[in-house]
Motif scaffolding. Structure first.
Motif, short mmCIF file in Angstrom:
data_model
loop_
_atom_site.label_atom_id
_atom_site.label_comp_id
_atom_site.label_asym_id
_atom_site.label_seq_id
_atom_site.Cartn_x
_atom_site.Cartn_y
_atom_site.Cartn_z
N SER A 98 7.21 9.99 1.72
CA SER A 98 7.25 9.93 3.18
C SER A 98 8.56 9.29 3.59
O SER A 98 9.21 8.60 2.78
CB SER A 98 6.07 9.10 3.72
OG SER A 98 6.24 7.74 3.38
N SER A 127 0.82 -1.21 0.00
CA SER A 127 0.00 0.00 0.00
C SER A 127 0.86 1.26 0.00
O SER A 127 0.51 2.26 -0.64
CB SER A 127 -0.93 -0.01 1.21
OG SER A 127 -0.19 0.10 2.43
N LEU A 128 2.00 1.22 0.70
CA LEU A 128 2.88 2.38 0.74
C LEU A 128 3.53 2.63 -0.62
O LEU A 128 3.71 3.77 -1.04
CB LEU A 128 3.94 2.20 1.83
CG LEU A 128 4.48 3.47 2.47
CD1 LEU A 128 3.37 4.24 3.17
CD2 LEU A 128 5.58 3.15 3.46
N ARG A 129 3.88 1.55 -1.31
CA ARG A 129 4.49 1.69 -2.63
C ARG A 129 3.50 2.24 -3.66
O ARG A 129 3.91 2.88 -4.64
CB ARG A 129 5.06 0.35 -3.11
CG ARG A 129 6.28 -0.11 -2.31
CD ARG A 129 7.03 -1.23 -3.02
NE ARG A 129 6.24 -2.44 -3.11
CZ ARG A 129 6.17 -3.38 -2.16
NH1 ARG A 129 6.83 -3.20 -1.02
NH2 ARG A 129 5.45 -4.47 -2.32
N GLU A 137 1.20 4.44 -2.97
CA GLU A 137 0.93 5.85 -2.70
C GLU A 137 1.90 6.73 -3.48
O GLU A 137 3.08 6.43 -3.63
CB GLU A 137 1.08 6.14 -1.20
CG GLU A 137 -0.03 5.57 -0.35
CD GLU A 137 0.10 5.96 1.11
OE1 GLU A 137 1.07 6.70 1.44
OE2 GLU A 137 -0.74 5.54 1.92
N LYS A 138 1.42 7.85 -3.95
CA LYS A 138 2.25 8.76 -4.73
C LYS A 138 3.01 9.75 -3.87
O LYS A 138 4.08 10.23 -4.24
CB LYS A 138 1.39 9.51 -5.74
CG LYS A 138 0.78 8.60 -6.81
CD LYS A 138 -0.01 9.41 -7.83
CE LYS A 138 -0.59 8.50 -8.90
NZ LYS A 138 -1.37 9.26 -9.92
N ARG A 139 2.45 10.07 -2.68
CA ARG A 139 3.11 11.06 -1.84
C ARG A 139 4.37 10.49 -1.20
O ARG A 139 4.44 9.32 -0.87
CB ARG A 139 2.16 11.57 -0.75
CG ARG A 139 1.73 10.52 0.24
CD ARG A 139 0.73 11.10 1.25
NE ARG A 139 0.34 10.11 2.23
CZ ARG A 139 1.00 9.89 3.36
NH1 ARG A 139 2.09 10.58 3.63
NH2 ARG A 139 0.57 8.98 4.22
N CYS A 154 -5.42 0.69 6.54
CA CYS A 154 -6.82 1.10 6.69
C CYS A 154 -7.61 0.12 7.56
O CYS A 154 -8.72 0.45 8.00
CB CYS A 154 -7.48 1.23 5.32
SG CYS A 154 -7.53 -0.30 4.35
N GLY A 160 8.45 5.66 2.97
CA GLY A 160 8.49 5.32 1.55
C GLY A 160 9.88 5.37 0.98
O GLY A 160 10.21 4.66 0.02
#
Length: 241
Positions: A156, A148-150, A152-154, A193, A159
């Motif tokens: 962090s 899920s983290l990979r 995401e575009k933002r 989530c 990340g």
């Protein structure tokens, strides 16, 4: 990666959210089971890369004589606010520990390797200063959390970190140490989530699993041969038949 005052505040703020609080609760539950064979009373533990002291309170409550170390003064300042004088805190690098050989009984590295240039050197350093065992915790790249983290575009800090798989971590340990035993388990099988107290989801995320499944994996490395788990019976008089 530089851990400054801003990142320290952000880290603690996440821990106070519903999702972060739930995750930490499950991680501590996992740690209790993984280090259950270790004695605690009068045992010295060094928490390498202790950060803002997220796990210092846990180790103190377990009964260890506690020392924490981190390379960030801002992180240590927040750790001091939490733990007070219940732990000795030191500034230093995981790859060059400012301690004598075998100065501690145990050492822990809680999601530290993800942010180091030379994890192998840090692992050998931890084994140098610990006589009995290491606790290594890492973020599992193959988990739903990692996926899920990979996606995401933002950007962090997590990340940008180096995530490990269980085979990679096991190989790192075996190539740099001569362990007397290794035990590993993971927790938090669902994506972030689902990290909450809803009945069915809670069961999914609070049940320890194989080390390659959950988001957070804990590894106990015994540096000496395991002690006998069954106590010998003691007799005050000669046994009779």
């Amino acid at each position: 990666m530089r851990w400054n005052r801003e990142s320290a505040v952000r880290y603690d703020k996440w821990a106070g959210t519903v999702r972060g609080s739930f995750a930490l609760q499950q991680e501590k539950k996992l740690l209790q089971g993984v280090i259950a064979p270790w004695p605690r009373r009068k045992q010295k533990l060094l928490d390498i890369g202790c950060g803002t002291g997220m796990f210092l309170e846990f180790f103190w409550s377990c009964g260890f004589d506690l020392t924490g170390m981190d390379k960030s003064p801002d992180m240590l300042a927040r750790a001091r606010e939490k733990i007070g004088h219940r732990a000795d805190l030191h500034l230093g690098s995981a790859e060059h520990l400012p301690f004598e050989d075998r100065e501690f009984d145990y050492a822990s590295l809680m999601t530290v390797f993800e942010f180091l240039e030379d994890p192998a050197l840090a692992l050998r350093e931890a084994a140098r200063v610990a006589r009995k065992g290491l606790l290594i915790c890492f973020l599992n790249r193959m988990s739903l959390y990692g996926l899920s983290l990979r996606l995401e575009k933002r950007k962090s800090p997590l990340g940008e970190a180096r995530w490990f798989t269980w085979p990679e971590m096991r190989a790192l340990i075996q190539q740099n140490l001569s362990p007397g035993g290794i035990e590993a388990r993971s927790i938090l099988l669902g994506p972030p989530c689902t990290w909450n107290s809803a009945p069915v989801i809670r069961y999914l995320n609070s049940t320890p699993a194989f080390p390659w499944m959950g988001a957070f994996t804990a590894v106990r490395v015994d540096l000496t041969a395991p002690r006998a788990q069954t106590p010998l019976m003691a007799w005050n008089t000669e046994p009779t038949t």
